[in-house]
Motif scaffolding. Structure first.
Motif, PDB file in Angstrom:
ATOM      1  N   LYS A  29       1.626 -11.544  -9.749  1.00 58.70           N
ATOM      2  CA  LYS A  29       1.862 -11.451  -8.304  1.00 58.70           C
ATOM      3  C   LYS A  29       2.822 -10.304  -7.966  1.00 58.70           C
ATOM      4  CE  LYS A  29       3.674 -14.220  -4.475  1.00 58.70           C
ATOM      5  NZ  LYS A  29       4.751 -13.398  -3.928  1.00 58.70           N
ATOM      6  N   GLU A  30       3.969 -10.289  -8.647  1.00 57.30           N
ATOM      7  CA  GLU A  30       4.982  -9.276  -8.320  1.00 57.30           C
ATOM      8  C   GLU A  30       4.466  -7.873  -8.608  1.00 57.30           C
ATOM      9  OE1 GLU A  30       7.633  -9.758  -6.672  1.00 57.30           O
ATOM     10  OE2 GLU A  30       7.679 -11.954  -6.728  1.00 57.30           O
ATOM     11  N   LEU A  31       3.798  -7.703  -9.756  1.00 57.34           N
ATOM     12  CA  LEU A  31       3.344  -6.359 -10.119  1.00 57.34           C
ATOM     13  C   LEU A  31       2.222  -5.884  -9.200  1.00 57.34           C
ATOM     14  CD1 LEU A  31       3.496  -6.539 -14.024  1.00 57.34           C
ATOM     15  CD2 LEU A  31       5.196  -5.644 -12.416  1.00 57.34           C
ATOM     16  N   VAL A  32       1.310  -6.798  -8.870  1.00 60.11           N
ATOM     17  CA  VAL A  32       0.210  -6.400  -7.983  1.00 60.11           C
ATOM     18  C   VAL A  32       0.755  -6.092  -6.587  1.00 60.11           C
ATOM     19  CG1 VAL A  32      -1.890  -7.212  -6.840  1.00 60.11           C
ATOM     20  CG2 VAL A  32      -1.589  -7.577  -9.287  1.00 60.11           C
ATOM     21  N   ALA A  38       2.455   0.422  -3.186  1.00 62.58           N
ATOM     22  CA  ALA A  38       2.437   1.833  -3.595  1.00 62.58           C
ATOM     23  C   ALA A  38       1.170   2.547  -3.112  1.00 62.58           C
ATOM     24  CB  ALA A  38       2.549   1.934  -5.119  1.00 62.58           C
ATOM     25  N   GLY A  39       0.350   1.833  -2.324  1.00 62.40           N
ATOM     26  CA  GLY A  39      -0.833   2.469  -1.730  1.00 62.40           C
ATOM     27  C   GLY A  39      -2.005   2.601  -2.686  1.00 62.40           C
ATOM     28  N   ALA A  40      -2.065   1.756  -3.717  1.00 63.57           N
ATOM     29  CA  ALA A  40      -3.163   1.862  -4.687  1.00 63.57           C
ATOM     30  C   ALA A  40      -4.513   1.595  -4.032  1.00 63.57           C
ATOM     31  CB  ALA A  40      -2.932   0.855  -5.815  1.00 63.57           C
ATOM     32  N   ASP A  60      -3.460   3.141  -9.216  1.00 57.41           N
ATOM     33  CA  ASP A  60      -3.541   4.570  -8.926  1.00 57.41           C
ATOM     34  C   ASP A  60      -2.710   4.892  -7.678  1.00 57.41           C
ATOM     35  OD1 ASP A  60      -5.006   3.308  -7.009  1.00 57.41           O
ATOM     36  OD2 ASP A  60      -6.792   4.567  -7.202  1.00 57.41           O
ATOM     37  N   GLY A  61      -1.615   4.180  -7.521  1.00 60.73           N
ATOM     38  CA  GLY A  61      -0.755   4.364  -6.348  1.00 60.73           C
ATOM     39  C   GLY A  61       0.153   5.585  -6.472  1.00 60.73           C
ATOM     40  N   CYS A  62       1.208   5.613  -5.669  1.00 62.17           N
ATOM     41  CA  CYS A  62       2.025   6.827  -5.540  1.00 62.17           C
ATOM     42  C   CYS A  62       2.843   7.174  -6.783  1.00 62.17           C
ATOM     43  CB  CYS A  62       2.947   6.699  -4.336  1.00 62.17           C
ATOM     44  SG  CYS A  62       4.145   5.365  -4.528  1.00 62.17           S
ATOM     45  N   GLY A  63       3.020   6.230  -7.703  1.00 63.35           N
ATOM     46  CA  GLY A  63       3.792   6.515  -8.905  1.00 63.35           C
ATOM     47  C   GLY A  63       5.273   6.728  -8.608  1.00 63.35           C
ATOM     48  N   MET A  64       6.069   6.978  -9.651  1.00 62.39           N
ATOM     49  CA  MET A  64       7.513   7.178  -9.463  1.00 62.39           C
ATOM     50  C   MET A  64       7.985   8.377 -10.263  1.00 62.39           C
ATOM     51  SD  MET A  64       9.054   3.324  -9.728  1.00 62.39           S
ATOM     52  CE  MET A  64       7.700   2.570 -10.601  1.00 62.39           C
ATOM     53  N   ALA A 182      -6.178  -7.973   0.469  1.00 68.87           N
ATOM     54  CA  ALA A 182      -6.364  -6.521   0.571  1.00 68.87           C
ATOM     55  C   ALA A 182      -7.795  -6.164   0.193  1.00 68.87           C
ATOM     56  CB  ALA A 182      -5.353  -5.824  -0.347  1.00 68.87           C
ATOM     57  N   PRO A 183      -8.763  -6.453   1.092  1.00 69.90           N
ATOM     58  CA  PRO A 183     -10.176  -6.287   0.744  1.00 69.90           C
ATOM     59  C   PRO A 183     -10.572  -4.847   0.448  1.00 69.90           C
ATOM     60  CG  PRO A 183      -9.930  -7.324   2.925  1.00 69.90           C
ATOM     61  CD  PRO A 183      -8.566  -6.958   2.459  1.00 69.90           C
ATOM     62  N   GLY A 184      -9.809  -3.878   0.970  1.00 74.08           N
ATOM     63  CA  GLY A 184     -10.174  -2.473   0.776  1.00 74.08           C
ATOM     64  C   GLY A 184      -9.855  -1.948  -0.621  1.00 74.08           C
ATOM     65  N   ILE A 185      -9.175  -2.738  -1.425  1.00 69.37           N
ATOM     66  CA  ILE A 185      -8.778  -2.282  -2.760  1.00 69.37           C
ATOM     67  C   ILE A 185      -9.748  -2.834  -3.809  1.00 69.37           C
ATOM     68  CG2 ILE A 185      -6.938  -2.391  -4.487  1.00 69.37           C
ATOM     69  CD1 ILE A 185      -4.926  -2.605  -2.234  1.00 69.37           C
TER      70      ILE A 185
END
Ligand SMILES: Nc1ncnc2c1ncn2[C@@H]1O[C@H](COP(=O)(O)OP(=O)(O)OP(=O)(O)O)[C@@H](O)[C@H]1O
Ligand SMILES: [Mg+2]
Length: 580
Positions: A29-32, A38-40, A60-64, A182-185
């Protein structure tokens, strides 16, 4: 006195992990949530051995940047919240800066991350909260976080983990929740290196529901019309009442994209089904609520599962309106014989001793509402209209123990419960009072009831609601309540006894301080009044006729069946006819 000391960081994280990280599913849960924040566009989850060996979330989000990646391991380090007023209007899923350090403190942790415009990424290894290594890594933009050997350093916690299959089931449920939120992911889940699901991005929420539900059940989905008002918008889908289940695992509720569990919401859902769902069962539902973030407090539960609404009544009203509108029959529905609903199958068969199993009665329960096709074709009407339907073809046979009426149907034997029928009739009369005014019957002899001061206060505060349901009350001084009228349709013989029992039930049932909603009052009144009715054979025909003017003639307000059929085939089998 022992000396007070500030906890070392690792220990503090482990203590915090006690709240944030309950089991593998909470790590997922926390990681997702972080990946979504992060906009994945794509999130992949791998678990091995129910998550006890490995949990890996890649996005594949914004990364750090390296600096941020190191900071993310510090407690209370977050990119999502800056000011106290920010918390009141938070739109991201995270805000505490607790999750990453908590997970890293109770596992063998690895993070690989890269921002899209950096030349290389960063890899960080942490063991039970201690940073072991930080190095360059060649990787695609985005973030991968791995937690191996969860709770390896907390034997007491590790013992609390259940069987691998149980933990894996929790993980899957958790990921389904995110997928719906988040259906778009695109979401992919692999368990022990085998694919569990791979859900392509969906354009609409309902497409995601269909992906998860499968074709058969998807056909039965009922769309709830978008309802908004008072800073809240509700949209969603439900399945007919026959799919109601024990427990709320089939209720998926999202508040501003956050999965939540809330008694106000599930109560409103049940209310919306207008007594078609048996007590203790929950209708299957998918609801997306959009609420002005300042009207809800999301920071009340350590795992953010629960929320606190500032105006729960508005939330309830919006859901109720939406569900009622969605279930409203917009064309006459003829009673149809129903395949034995799963709900009753379980109850009937599991509870009945073996010898009776072959004679499981089949409640004559039709669908609550028809499928979505017609629903969208017809505009919603302002008030639920009673549906005129004919009484099925029954022949009166007799009466059983002054309780049940025996009827012959084309298919076999039907038992009819007059009390359950009265319950349904009273309930709908009270609920659908014409023009908003209920005919009341003034009491000739005033009924005075002595109440506990707190109960009296509650009853007087709910005076308007009681009045709407046809019960006019006022204070008589001291702790005495004066009841002036009753709904005329109930025809109660001994008002004093009736009202005493009614107040008792309203004030001392499972949720004593709950509001006196019209639905609740109607249900309790119908139950009380129908219990007093004496079933008579010569009234059965007219009672059946009246029952079949109701919207839901086949069940009482608590979902109990009004009619139960034993088919000839079942009777034959019971008598051994047809066996060689
Ligand atoms: N997958 C990820 N992609 C990009 N940044 C991330 C990712 N995971 C974590 N971060 C960064 O690390 C920070 C810390 O994450 P963490 O989950 O600990 O806290 P949070 O999400 O801010 O709050 P919460 O504890 O409520 O989840 C985040 O604020 C975010 O900036
Ligand atoms: Mg987070």
């Amino acid at each position: 006195m022992p000396k007070i000391r500030v906890l070392p960081d690792i220990l503090a994280s482990q203590v915090a992990a006690g709240e944030v990280v309950e089991r593998p599913a909470s790590v997922v849960k926390e990681l997702v949530e972080n990946s979504i924040d992060a906009g994945a566009r794509e999130i992949r989850v791998d678990v091995d051995r129910g998550g006890s060996a490995l949990i890996r979330v890649s996005d594949d989000g914004c990364g750090m940047s390296r600096e941020d990646a190191l900071l993310s391991l510090e407690r209370h380090a977050t990119s999502k919240l800056r000011t106290a007023s920010g918390l009141a209007a938070i739109m991201t899923l995270g805000f505490r800066g607790e999750a990453v350090p908590s997970i890293a403190s109770v596992s063998r942790f690895r993070m690989i991350t890269r921002e899209a415009d950096s030349v290389s990424g960063t890899e960080i290894l942490v063991d039970g909260g201690k940073v072991r290594d930080v190095r360059d890594a060649g990787c695609a933009p985005g973030t991968m976080i791995e937690a191996k050997a969860l709770f390896f350093n907390m034997p007491a916690r590790r013992k609390f983990m259940r069987a691998e299959t149980t933990e894996a089931a929790h993980v899957e449920h958790q990921l389904r929740l995110h997928a719906l939120a988040a259906p778009g992911i695109r979401f992919r889940l692999r368990r022990d290196e085998r694919e569990v699901f791979d859900l392509p991005p969906a354009a609409k929420a309902v497409d995601r529901v269909r992906q998860l539900l499968g074709t058969d059940l998807s056909r039965e989905l009922i769309e709830l019309p978008l309802t908004h008002g008072n800073g809240i918008a509700v949209q969603g889908y439900v399945l007919p009442a026959s799919h109601a289940r024990k427990g709320r695992r089939h209720q998926f509720v999202f508040l501003n994209g956050r999965p939540v569990e809330d008694a106000v919401i599930s109560r409103a859902l049940a209310e919306g089904f207008r007594g078609a769902v048996m007590d203790g069962l929950y209708p299957a539902a998918w609801l997306w609520l959009d609420l002005d973030p300042t009207l809800v407090d999301v920071n009340v539960h350590p795992a953010k599962r629960e929320v606190r609404f500032h105006r729960p009544v508005d939330v309830r009203d919006a859901i109720l309106e939406s569900v009622t509108a969605g279930l409203r029959p917009s064309a006459p529905v003829l009673p149809q014989r129903f395949e034995r609903p799963a709900v009753f199958e379980r109850q009937g068969e599991a509870a009945a001793p073996a010898v009776f199993r072959s004679l499981t009665p089949q409640p004559l329960l039709p669908e609550v509402a028809k499928g979505p096709e017609l629903q969208t074709a017809l505009p919603p009407e302002p008030m639920p209209l009673p549906i005129a339907r004919g009484v099925p073809d029954f022949r009166l046979l007799g009466m059983l123990h002054q309780r049940f009426v025996l009827l012959e149907s084309d298919d076999g034997l039907v038992l009819f419960d007059p009390k359950a029928a009265w319950d349904r009739i009273f309930y709908e009369k009270l609920l659908n009072r014409g023009e908003g005014v209920l005919e009341t019957q003034g009491l000739l002899v005033p009924v005075l009831l002595e109440l506990d001061p707190r109960d009296l206060d509650l009853v007087l505060r709910e005076r308007m609601a009681l009045g709407d349901a046809g019960i006019e009350v006022e204070s008589f001084g001291g702790n005495t309540l004066h009841v002036r009228s009753l709904p005329a349709c109930l025809a109660v013989e001994d008002p004093r006894l009736f009202l005493g029992a009614l107040m008792d039930e309203l004030l001392h049932d499972s949720a004593p301080s709950a509001r006196f909603t019209l639905e609740r009052l109607s249900r309790v009144l119908a139950k009380r009044a129908s219990a007093l009715v004496l079933p008579k054979l010569n009234e059965a025909q007219s009672l059946l006729a009246e029952l079949f003017t109701c919207e839901l003639p086949y069940c009482a307000s608590d979902g109990r069946p009004t009619l139960t059929e034993f088919s000839l085939r079942e009777l034959d089998r019971r008598f051994g006819i047809g066996k060689s």
